[in-house]
Structures are given as structure tokens and as C-alpha cells.
Scaffold this active site. Structure first.
Site, PDB file in Angstrom:
ATOM      1  N   PRO A   1     -19.016 -18.151  15.805  1.00  0.00           N
ATOM      2  CA  PRO A   1     -20.242 -17.410  15.608  1.00  0.00           C
ATOM      3  C   PRO A   1     -20.753 -16.797  16.896  1.00  0.00           C
ATOM      4  CG  PRO A   1     -20.603 -19.779  15.464  1.00  0.00           C
ATOM      5  CD  PRO A   1     -19.289 -19.560  16.087  1.00  0.00           C
ATOM      6  N   GLU A   2     -21.098 -15.546  16.819  1.00  0.00           N
ATOM      7  CA  GLU A   2     -21.795 -14.891  17.918  1.00  0.00           C
ATOM      8  C   GLU A   2     -23.260 -14.772  17.499  1.00  0.00           C
ATOM      9  OE1 GLU A   2     -19.725 -11.450  19.416  1.00  0.00           O
ATOM     10  OE2 GLU A   2     -17.853 -12.110  18.537  1.00  0.00           O
TER      11      GLU A   2
END
Length: 294
Positions: A2-3
Site C-alpha cells: 500500500p502506498e
DNA sequence: AAGAACTCCTGTTGGC
DNA sequence: TGCCAACAGGAGTTCT
């Protein structure tokens, strides 16, 4: 995994079941993830009410009634799965068929006072959970060196040019540096550079060159970083492998990738005619169009 | 002291 | 089909 957009999507999903609820039960199923869990982790959470759920960079921050803050990071493969009270059965896909089952990578299970069950699953275990005193959060080792939030007013062309000004490293590496911009990751750096028509191979300091304190390039890049993140958040993040929001929804920004994962395909810019190339920088893939990104 | 390499861990994918 | 190498959204630590 996840960014920033994915973490923000997770935050929004968790907020409705976490905030104002208390931890009725905390099941910690192993001693560590990336780091050991805090001492007496379940005891310190149990009975505590969650005041708020925030985000800084890729960290989720749950403020507790006790004054402590639960810091959570998803690493590459971490995810939360919510099962609300009364077990709704209309969630799609994997979420449905694993309902009620346990996975070997389910490491933490929160049972909340509102009846929701929140499971933290993380195959690679690069994620972690820590506790710190709320008044020490800013000074925390993991927080104190973080750069600006890219969606804040503070992230400006002047800021970026100043922070890149003396950097010998590549622009790609500089944008991934959490001390400069907090929350960008590999995908969105690639996509923002494409939108700004800048090569990931360019030297970071070249952003500061040109007329004025912030060069044309910094002025071009900053709005693209913001817009790609905003677009991705609006799409619920990107689903690669198996990312989904806590209640099972899939993000769909991956359908909007212009370069990421598109090696060998034609450049998405109309009339360009270039071919997307993959190179390795700092051990990670960079995708770009050598023809229109300079 | 900046910058690059290495490291953690498991799962998936593509080539032979 | 099986086997093996390469690769995966992160980032702290260790090297040069």
C-alpha cells in the site's frame, strides 16, 4: 503493497468501525511482525476507546483514550478485513468465501464493542504495530524525519526544488525518499513522472535548475503528484495482487496506470508512439516512456 | 554523511 | 506437470 492512496482508503474503511468503539478483545497470534509487538500489547488495548484514526505518510495512527497511540504500518502485504456485527454476507470474492475462516497469516484479531471483528493479515510480515505515548508521537523515531504530506499546502514547487537542490541521486530515488515526501511509493512515483513528462533517471538536483527558486520542472511535477494521488484515492486505491479496502471492495486505479507494469506497450500519450521501458533503480522497477519523459 | 546495497518473509508468475 | 529464478506496493540497517 500500500502506498498513500491505499492506506488512506484503508483508513476511511476502518474509521467507521474503530472510532468511538472500544477494544473488547485483542488476539495477538504471534510475537512479532517486522518488529516485536509492544509489551503487554493486548492488555494495553483492551477496554480502550478509540478517539480518532489518522494517517501520516503510510502509517495509520489510532489515538486511544489512555493517551497512547497505536501506530500501524501495512508493509508490503498487510491488510485489514472487517466483519461487522451480524455478519453481512454480501461481500464479494475472497472476502465472502473466507468469512468465518482463519488464515495462517491472520496475525491480530480485534473484537470491538460495536460487534465488529477486525483481522490484520500479512503474509510477508513487513508490517507492524507499535504503541507510543500521544505526546511523544511527533518525536517518535519513525515520525520525526518524515517529509511533507504531498496533499498538503506545504508541498509546493519551492519546497521540492529546495529539497532536491543538492541531491546527486536520481529523481526517482528522491521522490521515494520519505524524508522528502511522505507517502509516495513506487507506483505513484512512476505515474506522476509520466504525467509530468520527466525521466526517473534525471538527477534530482536538476529539478532546482532553471529560472526562479522553483524551476519549471518542479512546477510541472508537484501538481501531477497531487493529482495522481487524488485520482487514486477517488478510485479507492489500486488493486494489484490482492489489495482491497477493509470491507472487501477492490480499488480500481490500476486500470488507469499509464506506465506502471506496462513494459513493452505503447506509450499512452496520444501521438507519442514511444514504448514503455522498464529499468531498475535502487533495486526497484521504474517504468517510463523514454520518448516523452525527459 | 550521502547514497547504494542488503535485509526481513512469503507468495505468485513466467520461462524452460 | 514440475522446478527454479525473478519479482512484488516498504523501509530500517549496514556498507562504501
Amino acid at each position: 503493497m500500500p502506498e498513500l492512496p491505499e492506506v488512506e482508503t484503508v483508513r476511511r474503511g476502518l474509521e467507521s468501525v474503530l472510532v468511538d468503539a472500544r477494544f473488547d478483545r485483542v488476539e495477538q497470534r504471534r510475537a512479532d511482525l517486522r518488529f516485536p509487538f509492544p509489551e503487554r500489547f493486548p492488555e494495553r488495548l483492551t477496554g480502550q476507546r478509540v478517539i480518532s484514526l489518522g494517517r501520516r505518510a503510510k502509517y495509520l495512527l489510532a489515538a486511544l483514550e489512555s493517551g497512547e497511540v497505536l501506530i500501524m504500518h501495512l508493509g508490503m502485504s498487510g491488510r485489514f478485513i472487517i466483519a461487522r456485527a451480524g455478519a453481512n454476507v454480501k461481500n464479494p470474492g475472497e472476502f465472502l468465501h473466507r468469512a468465518g475462516q482463519q488464515d495462517r497469516h491472520d496475525h491480530v484479531i480485534f473484537t470491538m464493542s460495536n460487534g465488529a471483528t477486525i483481522t490484520y493479515n500479512d503474509a510477508r510480515r513487513f508490517g507492524f504495530m507499535l504503541l507510543t505515548a500521544g505526546n511523544e508521537l511527533q518525536a517518535h523515531k519513525l515520525m520525526r524525519n518524515l517529509g511533507v504530506e504531498p496533499l498538503s499546502e506545504d508541498f509546493s514547487p519551492d519546497y521540492l526544488a529546495a529539497r532536491c537542490g543538492a541531491k546527486k541521486t536520481s529523481l526517482k530515488a528522491a521522490l521515494l525518499d520519505q524524508r522528502i515526501i511522505a507517502g509516495l511509493g513506487n507506483i505513484y512515483v512512476c505515474e506522476a513522472l509520466f504525467r509530468a513528462r520527466l525521466s526517473p533517471r534525471r538527477e534530482a538536483s536538476s529539478l532546482a535548475l532553471g529560472s526562479g527558486a522553483a524551476s519549471m520542472r518542479a512546477r510541472r511535477l508537484v501538481p501531477k503528484i497531487k493529482s495522481v494521488l487524488e485520482d487514486a484515492i477517488a478510485a479507492g486505491g489500486s488493486t494489484l495482487k490482492d489489495f482491497h479496502a477493509p470491507e472487501g471492495e477492490l480499488g480500481y486505479f490500476q486500470h488507469s496506470f499509464a506506465v506502471y507494469g506496462r513494459e513493452g506497450l505503447e506509450c499512452a500519450r496520444p501521438g507519442c508512439g514511444g514504448v514503455v521501458k522498464r529499468i531498475v533503480q535502487g533495486g526497484r522497477s521504474s517504468f517510463y516512456c523514454p520518448r516523452c519523459q525527459r
